[in-house]
Design an enzyme around this catalytic site. Structure first.
Site, PDB file in Angstrom:
ATOM      1  N   GLU A 128       6.484   1.483   3.817  1.00  0.00           N
ATOM      2  CA  GLU A 128       6.694   2.730   3.084  1.00  0.00           C
ATOM      3  C   GLU A 128       7.019   3.839   4.083  1.00  0.00           C
ATOM      4  O   GLU A 128       6.351   3.935   5.109  1.00  0.00           O
ATOM      5  CB  GLU A 128       5.443   3.135   2.290  1.00  0.00           C
ATOM      6  CG  GLU A 128       5.736   4.328   1.376  1.00  0.00           C
ATOM      7  CD  GLU A 128       4.524   4.728   0.522  1.00  0.00           C
ATOM      8  OE1 GLU A 128       3.423   4.182   0.718  1.00  0.00           O
ATOM      9  OE2 GLU A 128       4.714   5.588  -0.335  1.00  0.00           O
ATOM     10  N   ALA A 269      -3.800   4.761   5.627  1.00  0.00           N
ATOM     11  CA  ALA A 269      -3.797   3.365   5.205  1.00  0.00           C
ATOM     12  C   ALA A 269      -2.601   3.124   4.296  1.00  0.00           C
ATOM     13  O   ALA A 269      -1.928   4.071   3.889  1.00  0.00           O
ATOM     14  CB  ALA A 269      -5.078   3.030   4.458  1.00  0.00           C
ATOM     15  N   GLU A 305      -6.588   3.135  -1.702  1.00  0.00           N
ATOM     16  CA  GLU A 305      -5.604   2.058  -1.538  1.00  0.00           C
ATOM     17  C   GLU A 305      -5.814   0.981  -2.603  1.00  0.00           C
ATOM     18  O   GLU A 305      -4.859   0.440  -3.141  1.00  0.00           O
ATOM     19  CB  GLU A 305      -5.678   1.447  -0.136  1.00  0.00           C
ATOM     20  CG  GLU A 305      -5.553   2.445   1.013  1.00  0.00           C
ATOM     21  CD  GLU A 305      -4.368   3.383   0.912  1.00  0.00           C
ATOM     22  OE1 GLU A 305      -3.333   3.003   0.322  1.00  0.00           O
ATOM     23  OE2 GLU A 305      -4.473   4.527   1.416  1.00  0.00           O
TER      24      GLU A 305
HETATM   25  N1  TRP Z   1       1.135   5.204   0.626  1.00  0.00           N
HETATM   26  C1  TRP Z   1       0.124   5.425   1.623  1.00  0.00           C
HETATM   27  C2  TRP Z   1      -1.072   6.049   0.900  1.00  0.00           C
HETATM   28  O1  TRP Z   1      -1.172   7.194   0.687  1.00  0.00           O
HETATM   29  C3  TRP Z   1       0.476   6.291   2.760  1.00  0.00           C
HETATM   30  C4  TRP Z   1       1.730   6.089   3.511  1.00  0.00           C
HETATM   31  C5  TRP Z   1       2.951   6.484   3.178  1.00  0.00           C
HETATM   32  C6  TRP Z   1       1.852   5.609   4.817  1.00  0.00           C
HETATM   33  N2  TRP Z   1       3.835   6.297   4.197  1.00  0.00           N
HETATM   34  C7  TRP Z   1       3.177   5.771   5.200  1.00  0.00           C
HETATM   35  C8  TRP Z   1       0.963   5.066   5.692  1.00  0.00           C
HETATM   36  C9  TRP Z   1       3.612   5.452   6.477  1.00  0.00           C
HETATM   37  C10 TRP Z   1       1.406   4.729   6.962  1.00  0.00           C
HETATM   38  C11 TRP Z   1       2.719   4.939   7.360  1.00  0.00           C
HETATM   39  O2  TRP Z   1      -1.890   5.389   0.412  1.00  0.00           O
HETATM   40 ZN    ZN Z   2      -1.695   6.767  -1.551  1.00  0.00          ZN
END
Ligand code: TRP
Ligand code: ZN
Length: 882
Positions: A128, A269, A305
Site C-alpha cells: 500500500e 502497521a 489492522e
Molecule cells: N493501511 C495502513 C494502516 O493504516 C497504513 C499504511 C498505508 C502503510 N501505507 C503504508 C503502512 C505504507 C506502511 C507503509 O493500517
Molecule cells: Zn488503517
C-alpha cells in the site's frame, strides 16, 4: 526512486479498467540482490472495449526479463516499456488470455521500504498504496480484485519460513539447498493487500474459536528471543476478534491469521489479508521495556489492522481518493474498541487531545485538504491525520446524528450490500441515508469541505420569561483551493446545568432539531430557545466532543468550574478544565512576550487541584486534568504571530504556580498512588502510574531539585516510571551531573534493545531550549544512531522537529536549516519518511515574522534540491504556495 513529474491525479478522471483481471499466479525466487518474480495474469477484455485498445500495466523501478502472451514470447513491436509502466498491444478481442511477466528486483537495495525489501535479513513486502508495481508490472489500483496463488522459493537455511496471504497449500525441499511453499488466498483482493514474508523468525501461537465455531490459528512472528514480548499483542488480537463479533457481527474468514513484526517499517502497521506486517514497536512489550502508552498503542493498532479485514479488505476502496472509507471508519472502530476495553471518558480525552494537536493544525495550514480529497500528486502524502482522525470523527458524527440503532443498521447494510466490492464514500453514506430515511447531503460536506468549522455561541437568559436563548453561528475558514464554504450539519451535544449542579432536560428546543441532547446546527446562523428554565443555566457545549470544531463561547471561570464539578459527561468536565488552563497559558504567553508579570488565576488553580484530588474520579482522568495543554496547543490557540520562547516561558510559570499551590496534594499522591502487587499493564494500573508520575514531576518542579527524580529513576521497576523519571531529569536539569549519569546508565542497560534506545534518543531530542540543536547533532554522531532505521530517525530528527518547539524554532532559524539538510539527505533513500518528517513545518506561517522568514528560506532550500521525490516536491510546493 520515483522523481517528480508534477502530474496531478483527479477524482473526476476515474474510469474503470479496460480489462478484467481474473487470476494471479506469482512465483518468487528469493535472493538478497537478484530476486526473480514470475507473474502469470489472466485477463479478459470488457465487452464494451474496442479490440484495438492496449493493456497498460503500472511499473516502477523494474527490470523486465521476459514477457509472454499465452506462453509465447511477445514481439518487441507489440509492447512498450516506459518509466511508469508497460503497454501491450494486439491482445485478444474477447477470449481470456494469459500474460506472463518476469522481472528481476533487488530487495537489498530497496531503502524506500516499498515493494519487496530486506529488514534484518528478513524478506518483507509493503504494497500500500503503490508498492506492488515495484514487484511486477500490474494493474496496481484498488478496484482490481483478483484471487492470488503465490509460490515462494528460497534458501532453506536463511529463510526456513515462507509466508504469504491466505491458506498454506503445501511445500517441499528442492534438493539444491532451497525449498518452496505455496499459498492460496480465496478472497479476491487488490494488489495493495498482497504480502510476502520470508526469513528465520520465532513465533508464538494460539487459537481463536469464532462465532460460528470455526477454529482459527493465530501466529505472531518476531525475531528469535523476543517471543515472550509478543504475548500482550496476542491477547489484544484475541480481544479484538471477539469484540468485532459482538459489536459489529464480523467474523474472521480464513483458517489462519498471522502477524509479522519487523524493525524497519515506514508506518505503524499494514493490514495485508491474513498476514499483517507490523512495525515491531507496535508488537513487542514487557514491563521492563514498554511504557503504558506503548501497551495502549499496541492494543489499538493490533485492533486497527485486524478490523481492516472487514473495513478495507472485504470491502475496499474504488480509488485512493476514497482512502477515508477504510481508514476513517477503521480508526472509528479501533477508538470504540479501546473505549470499551478501557475508560471511555479517558479514551475520548486522549483522542481529542491528539485530534487537536495533529489534525487541527493540518486543517488550519497549507496542507489542509478534505477528508475525501479530489486531487493528489503523491498518494503517500494523503495518509494524513485528516483522512484518519477527522475521517473517524465524521463516522462518529454519523452515529451521533442517527443514534446507535440506526447507525448499526446502516453498518449492517454496508457489510451486506458491498461485501467483495471496491466502493466509494457515496456508497457508504447511502447506506445510512437509507436506513434512517435522513437526507445526508448537507452532512456529506464533512467529507468535502476542508478546514475546522468555527462555531461562535452566545447565551442570554430571560428570567422573567424563563427562556434561554442561544445564538449560534458557524464559519468554515478558507483552505487551499476552497475559498467559499457552505454551512455544515454540526451535531452539538449540549447540557444545561443549574447553580446547584442539577441538569435541565434539553430534549426540546425552538429553532433547532434536537435528538436527545444533540442540537443540530444546520444554518449559518441559528437562534435556539429553551422554555421553562427556572434559573440561569450554565451551558456545556460539545459534550464528548460530538463535533470536531473550534468553539468560541465567552464563559466565566466560575461557570467553567461548575461544569468541571457537576457535568455528568466526564469528557465535558475535562474540557472545561482544559479550557480554563488554556486561557491562563495564552495570557501567560502574552505577558511573557510583553515582558509583563505572569500571574495565574487562583480559581483556575483551585479547579484543577480540586479535580486532581477528587477520589471519586478515576486516577487516569485526574492525570489528564493535570496534563496542561502543551506548547504547541497554546501556539495553535493563539493562531498567528507566534513566539515559541514566550509560550514556553509563560507555560513554565503557570506550571510553577500549580506546583507550588499543589505541593501537599502532590506529596500525598506520590505516596498513595503506588502500585500493589506485580506489574500489570491494565488501564486502571496505568492510570495510577500516570497520576503518580504527574504529581512527581510537579513536585520536582516545586522543589527545583533533581533528588526526587533521581530516586524515582533508581526505584523504577517498569519502563513507564523509568522513562518518566529520566524525562523529568533531562528536561528540567539537562546539564546536571545526575542527568548525565542517568542517561549513561539507561543507555548501557538497554543498548541492545532498539525500541528502548529510541526512547533514549527522543527524550534528549525534546529537551527544550536553544542548545537542543547541538545536542541533536552530537546524538547523530553516536554509534547507536543510524539513518537506515525509520524508527531511529523519527526518534531523533522527528522528535526534535515535532516535539521541541523552543529548540526547533530557534530564533536564528538554525533548526529549520538543519531540518532542510536532513530532508535532502533522507529523501533519496526513503521519500515517504522524509515527507512525513517535513510536515513538522506545516504551521510555519503562524510564526512571528523573523522565524517565518527563516522557515520559508529553509523550505526554499529544499525546493531547490535536485532530483526531489514526488513526495517531497508535493509537500514543499504546497507549503510554499501563497
Ligand atoms: N493501511 C495502513 C494502516 O493504516 C497504513 C499504511 C498505508 C502503510 N501505507 C503504508 C503502512 C505504507 C506502511 C507503509 O493500517
Ligand atoms: Zn488503517
Amino acid at each position: 526512486m520515483r522523481t517528480d513529474t508534477g502530474e496531478i491525479i483527479h477524482l473526476e478522471d476515474y474510469r474503470q479498467t479496460d480489462f478484467v483481471l481474473e487470476r494471479v499466479d506469482l512465483t518468487f525466487e528469493l535472493d538478497p540482490t537478484e530476486t526473480k518474480v514470475e507473474a502469470r495474469l489472466i485477463f479478459h477484455r470488457r465487452e464494451d472495449v474496442a479490440s484495438d485498445v492496449p493493456l497498460f500495466l503500472n511499473g516502477d523501478d523494474l527490470k523486465m526479463t521476459g514477457l509472454m502472451l499465452d506462453q509465447e514470447e511477445i514481439a518487441a513491436a507489440d509492447f512498450d516499456v516506459a518509466k511508469h509502466g508497460l503497454t501491450i498491444r494486439d491482445l485478444p478481442a474477447t477470449a481470456p488470455f494469459e500474460i506472463t511477466i518476469t522481472t528481476e528486483i533487488n530487495p537489498q537495495a530497496n531503502t524506500q521500504l516499498m515493494g519487496l525489501y530486506r529488514t534484518n535479513n528478513v524478506y518483507c513486502t509493503q504494497c500500500e498504496a503503490e508498492g506492488f508495481r515495484r514487484i511486477t508490472y500490474f494493474p496496481d489500483r484498488p478496484d482490481v480484485l483478483a484471487v492470488y496463488t503465490v509460490n515462494i522459493i528460497a534458501d532453506k537455511e536463511t529463510a526456513p519460513l515462507l509466508l504469504s496471504n491466505g491458506n498454506y497449500l503445501g511445500g517441499a525441499s528442492m534438493g539444491d539447498g532451497r525449498h518452496f511453499a505455496a499459498w492460496f488466498d480465496p478472497h479476491p483482493k487488490p494488489s495493495y493487500l498482497f504480502a510476502l514474508v520470508a526469513g528465520d523468525l520465532g513465533v508464538i501461537e494460539d487459537t481463536f474459536a469464532t462465532l460460528s465455531g470455526r477454529e482459527v490459528t493465530l501466529k505472531i512472528y518476531v525475531e528469535h528471543g523476543k517471543e515472550a514480548r509478543a504475548t500482550y499483542a496476542m491477547d489484544a488480537l484475541k480481544r479484538s476478534m471477539k469484540w468485532d463479533e459482538e459489536r459489529f457481527g464480523r467474523e474472521y474468514d480464513l483458517d489462519i491469521f498471522m502477524i509479522v513484526a519487523v524493525s524497519d517499517f515506514n508506518m505503524g502497521a499494514m493490514e495485508n489479508k491474513g498476514l499483517n506486517v507490523f512495525n515491531d514497536k507496535y508488537v513487542l512489550a514487557d514491563p521492563e521495556t514498554a511504557t503504558d502508552a506503548d501497551y495502549a498503542n499496541i492494543e489499538a493498532i493490533i485492533a486497527h489492522e485486524y478490523f481492516h479485514n472487514w473495513t478495507g479488505n472485504r470491502i475496499t476502496c474504488r480509488d485512493w481518493f476514497q482512502l477515508c472509507l477504510k481508514e476513517g471508519l477503521t480508526v472509528y472502530r479501533d477508538h470504540e474498541f479501546s473505549a470499551d476495553q478501557r475508560s471511555r471518558a479517558v479514551k475520548r480525552i486522549a483522542e481529542v487531545r491528539h485530534l487537536k494537536a495533529e489534525q487541527f493544525p493540518e486543517d488550519a495550514g497549507p496542507l489542509a485538504h478534505p477528508v475525501r480529497p479530489t486531487k493528489y500528486r503523491e498518494i503517500n502524502n494523503f495518509y494524513t491525520t485528516t483522512v484518519y482522525e477527522k475521517g473517524s470523527e465524521v463516522t462518529r458524527m454519523i452515529a451521533t446524528v442517527l443514534g446507535a440503532d440506526l447507525f448499526k443498521r446502516g453498518m449492517d447494510l454496508y457489510f451486506d450490500r458491498h461485501d467483495g466490492q471496491a466502493v466509494t464514500i457515496e456508497d457508504f453514506v447511502a447506506c445510512f441515508a437509507e436506513t434512517s430515511g435522513r437526507d445526508l447531503a448537507q452532512f456529506s460536506l464533512w467529507y468535502h469541505q476542508a478546514g475546522t468549522p468555527l462555531v461562535t455561541a452566545a447565551a442570554a437568559y430571560d428570567a422573567a420569561r424563563q427562556v434561554l436563548t442561544l445564538s449560534l453561528e458557524q464559519m468554515v475558514p478558507p483552505t487551499p483551493g476552497q475559498t467559499a464554504k457552505e454551512p455544515m450539519h454540526i451535531p452539538l451535544r449540549i447540557g444545561l446545568l443549574l447553580e446547584d449542579g442539577s441538569e435541565v432536560p434539553v430534549a426540546a428546543a425552538n429553532g433547532a432539531e434536537m435528538t436527545g441532547d444533540v442540537l443540530h446546527l444546520v444554518e449559518r446562523a441559528q437562534t435556539v430557545t429553551f422554555d421553562n428554565i427556572a434559573s440561569r443555566p450554565v451551558v456545556s457545549f460539545n459534550r464528548s466532543f460530538s463535533a470536531p470544531i473550534n468553539l468560541q463561547f465567552e464563559q466565566s471561570a466560575a461557570d467553567r468550574a461548575l461544569i468541571a464539578r457537576h457535568e455528568t459527561d466526564l469528557f465535558a468536565r475535562w474540557q472545561a478544565l482544559n479550557e480554563l488552563a488554556m486561557q491562563e497559558l495564552v495570557a501567560a504567553a502574552k505577558s511573557a512576550r510583553a515582558g509583563d508579570r505572569i500571574d495565574c488565576d487562583l480559581t483556575v488553580i483551585d479547579a484543577l487541584l480540586t479535580a486532581a484530588a477528587d477520589d471519586t474520579l478515576e486516577p487516569a482522568f485526574r492525570a489528564q486534568v493535570l496534563a496542561l495543554p502543551g506548547e504547541a496547543d497554546v501556539a495553535r490557540e493563539i493562531g498567528t504571530n507566534n513566539d515559541p520562547d514566550a509560550i514556553h516561558t509563560g507555560r513554565q510559570q503557570i506550571m510553577a504556580a500549580i506546583a507550588e499551590a499543589g505541593r501537599d496534594l502532590f506529596s500525598t499522591l506520590v505516596e498513595t498512588m503506588v502500585a500493589t502487587g506485580s506489574f500489570s499493564p491494565d488501564a486502571a494500573s496505568a492510570g495510577r502510574r500516570a497520576l503518580r508520575n504527574s504529581a512527581l514531576s510537579y513536585l520536582v518542579y516545586a522543589e527545583n531539585h533533581p533528588a526526587r527524580a533521581v530516586d524515582a529513576f533508581k526505584a523504577a521497576n517498569n519502563m513507564t516510571d523509568l522513562s518518566q523519571a529520566l524525562s523529568v531529569l533531562a528536561h528540567r536539569f539537562a546539564d546536571a551531573p545526575e542527568t548525565k549519569e542517568a542517561l549513561a546508565d539507561f543507555k548501557e542497560r538497554f543498548a541492545d534493545n532498539a525500541l528502548v534506545i529510541d526512547k533514549w534518543f527522543s527524550i534528549q531530542a525534546a529537551i527544550p531550549g536553544a542548545a537542543a540543536l547541538d545536542r541533536v547533532k552530537s546524538l547523530m554522531a553516536d554509534p547507536l544512531f543510524t539513518t537506515s532505521n525509520p524508527n531511529r530517525v523519527r526518534a531523533l530528527v522527528g522528535t526534535f522537529a515535532f516535539a521541541n518547539p523552543t529548540g526547533f524554532n530557534r530564533a536564528d532559524g538554525e533548526g529549520y536549516r538543519f531540518l532542510a539538510q536532513q530532508i535532502l539527505d533522507i529523501d533519496p533513500r526513503n521519500p515517504q519518511l522524509a515527507a512525513r518528517i517535513l510536515t513538522s513545518m506545516r504551521s510555519w506561517r503562524s510564526l512571528e515574522t523573523t522565524r517565518a522568514e527563516h522557515a520559508r528560506a529553509a523550505l526554499r532550500e529544499i525546493a531547490n534540491g535536485t532530483k526531489l521525490s514526488t513526495d517531497i516536491s508535493d509537500i514543499v510546493d504546497r507549503m510554499l504556495k501563497a
